[in-house]
Design an enzyme around this catalytic site. Structure first.
Site, PDB file in Angstrom:
ATOM      1  N   LYS A 166      14.143   2.184  -3.299  1.00  0.00           N
ATOM      2  CA  LYS A 166      12.899   1.496  -3.662  1.00  0.00           C
ATOM      3  C   LYS A 166      11.728   2.241  -3.082  1.00  0.00           C
ATOM      4  CE  LYS A 166      10.636  -2.228  -5.173  1.00  0.00           C
ATOM      5  NZ  LYS A 166       9.788  -1.286  -5.939  1.00  0.00           N
TER       6      LYS A 166
ATOM      7  N   LYS B  78      10.833   7.746  -3.041  1.00  0.00           N
ATOM      8  CA  LYS B  78       9.421   7.937  -3.383  1.00  0.00           C
ATOM      9  C   LYS B  78       9.340   8.918  -4.524  1.00  0.00           C
ATOM     10  CE  LYS B  78       5.448   6.545  -1.639  1.00  0.00           C
ATOM     11  NZ  LYS B  78       5.264   5.296  -0.888  1.00  0.00           N
TER      12      LYS B  78
ATOM     13  N   THR C  36      -0.210  -5.555  -0.297  1.00  0.00           N
ATOM     14  CA  THR C  36      -0.236  -4.563   0.789  1.00  0.00           C
ATOM     15  C   THR C  36      -1.295  -4.942   1.822  1.00  0.00           C
ATOM     16  OG1 THR C  36       0.376  -2.878  -0.822  1.00  0.00           O
ATOM     17  CG2 THR C  36      -0.429  -2.086   1.307  1.00  0.00           C
TER      18      THR C  36
ATOM     19  N   ASN D 285      -6.545   0.342  -3.918  1.00  0.00           N
ATOM     20  CA  ASN D 285      -5.966  -1.003  -3.881  1.00  0.00           C
ATOM     21  C   ASN D 285      -5.904  -1.562  -2.452  1.00  0.00           C
ATOM     22  OD1 ASN D 285      -3.327  -2.626  -3.355  1.00  0.00           O
ATOM     23  ND2 ASN D 285      -3.881  -3.079  -5.462  1.00  0.00           N
TER      24      ASN D 285
ATOM     25  N   SER E  95       6.775  -6.561  -3.862  1.00  0.00           N
ATOM     26  CA  SER E  95       7.627  -6.007  -4.915  1.00  0.00           C
ATOM     27  C   SER E  95       8.994  -6.689  -4.936  1.00  0.00           C
ATOM     28  CB  SER E  95       7.865  -4.505  -4.672  1.00  0.00           C
ATOM     29  OG  SER E  95       6.782  -3.747  -5.139  1.00  0.00           O
TER      30      SER E  95
HETATM   31  N1  GLU Z   1       3.945   2.294  -2.647  1.00  0.00           N
HETATM   32  C1  GLU Z   1       4.096   1.185  -1.752  1.00  0.00           C
HETATM   33  C2  GLU Z   1       4.591   1.651  -0.401  1.00  0.00           C
HETATM   34  O1  GLU Z   1       4.368   2.769  -0.004  1.00  0.00           O
HETATM   35  C3  GLU Z   1       4.963   0.085  -2.373  1.00  0.00           C
HETATM   36  C4  GLU Z   1       6.360   0.475  -2.686  1.00  0.00           C
HETATM   37  C5  GLU Z   1       7.140  -0.570  -3.480  1.00  0.00           C
HETATM   38  O2  GLU Z   1       6.612  -1.644  -3.725  1.00  0.00           O
HETATM   39  O3  GLU Z   1       8.274  -0.265  -3.848  1.00  0.00           O
HETATM   40  O4  GLU Z   1       5.125   0.906   0.357  1.00  0.00           O
END
Ligand code: GLU
Length: 422
Positions: free
Chosen positions: A67, A103, A187, A221, A356
């Site tokens: 994830k 990622k 976030t 965001n 998420s």
């Molecule tokens: N991009 C966000 C992070 O760095 C969210 C990742 C997600 O929701 O999977 O945590």
């Protein structure tokens, strides 16, 4: 981004020493399980062909499906994505989610693309990683310069390719296409919960909310929503910036009006900056913002913003890492020596992936929760996670960063061992 990757390795090294982790096990944990690199061909609106490098790094899936987000940025490269994938594994274990870490990214400046080009590139990316993603395999989400619209294109492409309605293959989607209420602010909301837990249980510097000065680097965001939440709660947000510079007012910025104006103008003209606001404030550089005399500094943009170069100039009492890796390893040591508290990104910005997770749970159950329900669940999870981390930090008599790495690496080691992988 070689140095960012090296910094993540150094932090793992430091935690491994505390854990007495055998070299072989550390090596297994350090190495991503799978790395995919793609050359995406985009046909521009004028017919020209352009090639963009894209990545998906699946670091570890011992806890559950991989994830993590996908970022669009010119400086994105394999080392950056690798570092961020490792941080995702650790982040997910800090907040006890049933996920591993991954990622993705495309090395592109999205501002240079039209809407139609952005959509084609997003769909091309999904074509490239289709076989290795999915609700039980790897669930991507937004990150720097990607949003719910990009997720809608990607989830749609995934659904088309699989000939199935599978919104649960992505999170951070629009609310009318399987997205969760509250995910857009998750976030920053989660980060502010952590900040307030810290102020309440550890130190509020003898100040009320309106006396606590906050500077925020970043108006994406994470940064813009953090500013909105803090201003609404009565904190004094004195500065905010975008990649080109920022604005400052010692008495506090009129955040709501400023951001409304900025976002309205930006929707018509991508080249607008936060410095174009008509409200009364001083223009400052990003460096000046980081060095302001404030109690709380929130880096909410990119990695490596506080480094050896400016660490000795930082005056904040607490740094809330809403971005991933905004403080370099060397800078961290300097800040700790100055008694500045550094709240680690793998806890602070985990509200996004917690949001998420709740989106994914709703998609899988076919349920739809209200915004209040989602935010309450995120709040509880962040509070519990802060309390856990605080306990580990005190038990080990160390700093928050080291404690977060120690406990998350230990959890990953335990599940790897339980599953017979090490
Ligand atoms: N991009 C966000 C992070 O760095 C969210 C990742 C997600 O929701 O999977 O945590």
């Amino acid at each position: 981004m070689e140095n960012f990757y090296q910094d993540v390795l150094k932090r793992i090294e430091r935690a491994s020493k505390v854990l007495n982790l055998p070299e072989q096990i550390k090596n297994v944990i350090l190495n991503p399980q799978r790395i995919v690199q793609l050359s995406l061909v985009l046909k521009r609106d004028n017919g020209d062909l352009e090639v963009f490098q894209a990545y998906r790094v699946q670091h570890n899936d011992a806890y559950g499906p991989f994830k993590g987000g996908i970022r669009f940025h010119v400086n994105t490269d394999l080392n950056e994505v690798k570092a961020l994938a490792i941080l995702m594994t650790l982040k997910n274990s800090v907040v006890n989610l049933p996920y591993g870490g991954a990622k993705g990214g495309i090395s592109v400046d999205p501002r240079s693309l039209s809407e139609a080009e952005l959509e084609r590139l997003s769909r091309a990316y999904v074509n490239g990683i289709y076989s290795i993603i999915g609700s039980k395999k790897d669930i991507p989400a937004p990150d720097v310069n990607t949003n719910s619209q990009v997720m809608a294109w990607m989830a749609d492409q995934y659904s088309l390719l699989s000939n199935n309605y599978v919104p649960e293959s992505f999170t951070g989607k629009p609310t009318n296409f399987g997205g969760s209420f509250g995910r857009d602010i998750a976030t920053s909301f989660g980060g502010i919960v952590v900040l307030e837990e810290f102020l309440k249980t550890v130190d509020n510097f003898g100040k009320t909310q309106s006396e606590l000065k906050v500077a925020i680097q970043g108006v994406g965001n994470a940064g813009s929503n953090a500013a909105r939440i803090l201003a609404k709660k009565g904190y004094r947000v004195v500065a905010i910036s975008d990649s080109r510079g920022g604005i400052y007012n010692a008495n506090g910025l009129k955040i709501k009006s400023i951001l409304n104006e900025y976002e309205e103008k930006k929707s018509r003209d991508k080249s607008i900056t936060i410095m174009d606001t008509k409200f009364e404030c001083e223009k400052i550089t990003n460096q000046q913002l980081l060095e302001l005399d404030v109690e709380v500094l929130i880096p909410a943009a990119l990695e490596n913003q506080i480094s050896q170069k400016n660490a000795s100039e930082i005056k904040a009492m607490v740094i809330l890492e809403l971005a991933n890796g905004p403080v370099t390893f060397d800078a961290e040591e300097k800040l700790l020596a100055k008694n500045i508290t550094l709240l680690p990104g793998i806890l602070v910005n985990a509200g996004g992936v917690v949001g998420s997770y709740f989106e994914w749970v709703q998609n899988n159950s076919g349920d739809k929760w209200s915004k209040a329900e989602v935010l309450e669940k995120i709040e509880d999870r962040m509070k519990e996670s802060f309390a856990d981390l605080y306990q580990v930090k005190n038990k080990l008599n160390t700093d928050y960063h080291t404690a977060a790495f120690v406990s998350s690496i230990n959890k990953v080691k335990e599940i790897m061992s339980l599953r017979g992988r090490i």
